[in-house]
Design an enzyme around this catalytic site. Structure first.
Site, PDB file in Angstrom:
ATOM      1  N   GLU A   1       1.177   6.239  -7.194  1.00  0.00           N
ATOM      2  CA  GLU A   1       0.082   7.142  -7.582  1.00  0.00           C
ATOM      3  C   GLU A   1       0.495   8.608  -7.453  1.00  0.00           C
ATOM      4  O   GLU A   1       0.148   9.428  -8.311  1.00  0.00           O
ATOM      5  CB  GLU A   1      -1.158   6.855  -6.740  1.00  0.00           C
TER       6      GLU A   1
ATOM      7  N   GLU B   1       0.830  -1.212   0.000  1.00  0.00           N
ATOM      8  CA  GLU B   1       0.000   0.000   0.000  1.00  0.00           C
ATOM      9  C   GLU B   1       0.862   1.258   0.000  1.00  0.00           C
ATOM     10  O   GLU B   1       0.534   2.241  -0.675  1.00  0.00           O
ATOM     11  CB  GLU B   1      -0.954   0.009   1.186  1.00  0.00           C
TER      12      GLU B   1
END
Length: 115
Positions: free
Chosen positions: A68, A61
């Site tokens: 991102e 994550e």
């Protein structure tokens, strides 16, 4: 110099905890898993499995959030390749999460069925 490295890493962890909703959710789930492990008095091998898969998911994550952010920085406007990168990065977390649920079920279901 080593001290600075830890300082920057801790700064990144704090930023993820403050700003990344999915990371906060994963930390909450991790805390619930730890609580369940304590309640059910799971074995050392079960602890190792849970801690290993939980660590992998949390790291995935963090990498996903990093990817991102980089993509948003490089390509602020929509681009199909940028979207593909972000989707594949999220898919990595999804695949790992599916495996973590299976591992959790294999560990905890026998304890739940024995109640």
């Amino acid at each position: 110099m080593l001290h600075q490295s830890f300082k920057y890493a801790l700064k990144g962890l704090v930023a993820a905890l403050k700003e990344e909703r999915n990371f906060k959710i994963m930390i909450l789930v991790f805390a619930l898993v730890i609580g369940a492990g304590i309640v059910f008095k799971i074995t050392l091998r079960e602890w190792i499995s849970l801690l290993l898969i939980s660590g992998v998911i949390l790291v995935a994550e963090l990498f996903n959030s990093t990817i991102e952010t980089i993509v948003d920085l490089i390509s602020p406007e929509f681009h199909p390749l940028a979207q593909r990168i972000k989707d594949m990065s999220a898919a990595a977390v999804l695949v790992g999460s599916i495996f973590s649920v299976v591992i959790g079920a294999l560990i905890f279901l026998p304890y739940l069925f024995s109640l």
